[in-house]
Design a protein around this motif. Structure first.
Motif, PDB file in Angstrom:
ATOM      1  N   ALA A  98      21.424  41.758  46.605  1.00  0.00           N
ATOM      2  CA  ALA A  98      22.533  40.996  46.035  1.00  0.00           C
ATOM      3  C   ALA A  98      23.754  41.379  46.848  1.00  0.00           C
ATOM      4  O   ALA A  98      23.904  42.526  47.249  1.00  0.00           O
ATOM      5  N   GLY A  99      24.626  40.397  47.108  1.00  0.00           N
ATOM      6  CA  GLY A  99      25.860  40.719  47.817  1.00  0.00           C
ATOM      7  C   GLY A  99      25.753  40.584  49.322  1.00  0.00           C
ATOM      8  O   GLY A  99      25.113  39.666  49.842  1.00  0.00           O
ATOM      9  N   ALA A 100      26.399  41.513  50.024  1.00  0.00           N
ATOM     10  CA  ALA A 100      26.543  41.397  51.481  1.00  0.00           C
ATOM     11  C   ALA A 100      25.226  41.295  52.222  1.00  0.00           C
ATOM     12  O   ALA A 100      25.067  40.492  53.130  1.00  0.00           O
ATOM     13  N   GLN A 101      24.230  42.142  51.821  1.00  0.00           N
ATOM     14  CA  GLN A 101      22.949  42.079  52.532  1.00  0.00           C
ATOM     15  C   GLN A 101      22.310  40.713  52.348  1.00  0.00           C
ATOM     16  O   GLN A 101      21.685  40.179  53.250  1.00  0.00           O
ATOM     17  N   ALA A 102      22.468  40.145  51.142  1.00  0.00           N
ATOM     18  CA  ALA A 102      21.881  38.831  50.883  1.00  0.00           C
ATOM     19  C   ALA A 102      22.612  37.761  51.678  1.00  0.00           C
ATOM     20  O   ALA A 102      22.002  36.804  52.166  1.00  0.00           O
ATOM     21  N   GLN A 103      23.927  37.928  51.842  1.00  0.00           N
ATOM     22  CA  GLN A 103      24.683  36.901  52.558  1.00  0.00           C
ATOM     23  C   GLN A 103      24.267  36.815  54.021  1.00  0.00           C
ATOM     24  O   GLN A 103      24.224  35.738  54.606  1.00  0.00           O
ATOM     25  N   ALA A 104      23.948  37.980  54.593  1.00  0.00           N
ATOM     26  CA  ALA A 104      23.536  37.985  55.996  1.00  0.00           C
ATOM     27  C   ALA A 104      22.271  37.155  56.192  1.00  0.00           C
ATOM     28  O   ALA A 104      21.964  36.713  57.293  1.00  0.00           O
TER      29      ALA A 104
END
Length: 341
Positions: free
Chosen positions: A45-51
């Motif tokens: 969830a969050g930054a890792q998912a956005q990548a």
């Protein structure tokens, strides 16, 4: 064992900011979740998912559970919230009280969904606060005074425009045109004008680097990589900031019209206050170059961008945690408006 701290959450279309009482903003992550389609397991969830957005293998999907300021995927929103609440409060026996920020044009059904998602994600009690009110508090405006202030909050999914006086919203409008729609406008423009297909992330990058809505003193440009629609092969095109202005024209005009219509409906005494106090802009979308200048030139009212514009809503939500005990069961300002409608 210490009691759990109260938490304030700015649940945005583009990012989620979490404020913990006594600590300030402790988390600022993109509102994206990645899950394994085969098992249904939440991977990130969050930054890792956005990548992972736009570049995942078949079994992994990256989802943005909020669209245009409201929950579009209830289950994912709840799981994302749970993940973020767990990150900031760790494992404690006591559930935190949570105050969540919502757009001012939200329906009762959407409101219920936010409250339920918060409870399911581990909150003891959920309170709601309207985005422009939170933004005003976060921008350092004393909203308790009988003095009119206008806030233009441009987030990822919605633009909220409100006139605030005596801790309440006097006139407001919420439109589903904000940062995301500016990105979409860039994608469409690149397609139409340059026969080039660019992704959402590239469009966002262009918006931040050369985007503007008011003529710049010097035209800037950048090289943009994408796929040529004619050959299907990669191609690089140079794009200037004045082109970006053309691309943004339609969504920006809609935001300007909304500001105008809110001003038209505002009582004259408050309009007088606003012309003295100026208009305050908050939210990530207000950082597009020249937005303050554009509003100033079209309304004749001095417009400024709040300090730390992106975190204003979260800061305001956090500051309003102090008055949680006075909130009559669950909603600040929302209940009053419900009776009026």
């Amino acid at each position: 064992m210490a009691m759990t701290k109260d938490i304030g959450i700015d649940l945005g279309t583009a990012s989620v900011l979490v404020y913990v009482k006594g600590k300030g903003i402790v988390l600022n992550e993109p509102s994206v979740v990645a899950l394994d389609k085969n098992t249904g397991k939440l991977l990130e969830a969050g930054a890792q998912a956005q990548a992972m957005l736009g570049r995942t293998p078949g079994n992994i999907v990256a989802i943005r559970p909020l669209r245009e300021g409201v929950i579009s995927d209830y289950d994912m929103t709840e799981r994302m919230l749970r993940e973020f609440i767990r990150k900031v409060s760790g494992f404690s026996l006591f559930k935190p009280r949570v105050i969540i920020c919502v757009p001012s044009g939200i329906t009762e059904v959407e409101e219920r969904a936010v409250i339920d998602a918060g409870i399911q994600a581990g909150a003891r009690k959920v309170f709601l606060i309207e985005e422009p009110v939170a933004a005003a508090i976060g921008a350092g405006i004393d909203i308790t005074q009988p003095d009119g202030h206008m806030v233009v909050d441009i987030g990822g999914g919605t633009a909220d425009i409100a006139v605030i006086s005596l801790s309440g919203v006097v006139e407001s409008a919420s439109i589903k045109i904000a940062g995301d729609q500016l990105n979409e406008a860039v994608v469409k423009y690149m397609r139409r004008k340059h026969n080039l297909l660019v992704g959402e992330r590239t469009a966002e990058d262009m918006k931040k680097r050369i985007g503007c809505v008011f003529p710049k003193e010097e035209d800037e440009s950048m090289d943009v990589k994408g796929r040529c629609l004619l050959t299907g092969l990669p191609r690089v095109v140079s794009v200037s900031s004045s082109e970006m202005m053309t691309a943004f024209e339609e969504p920006v005009d809609r935001i300007m019209e909304t500001i105008h219509s809110v001003l038209e409906r505002t009582p004259p005494e408050l309009v007088a206050d606003i012309s003295t106090n100026g208009i305050v802009m908050t939210g990530g979308g207000s950082l597009v170059s020249g937005f303050d200048k554009l509003i100033t030139s079209r309304t004749g009212i001095h417009t400024m961008i709040a300090e730390d514009a992106q975190s204003c809503v979260a800061l305001g939500t956090g500051k309003s945690l102090d008055s949680l005990n006075h909130m009559q069961d669950g909603t600040m300002n929302l209940s009053r408006r419900r009776q009026m409608n």
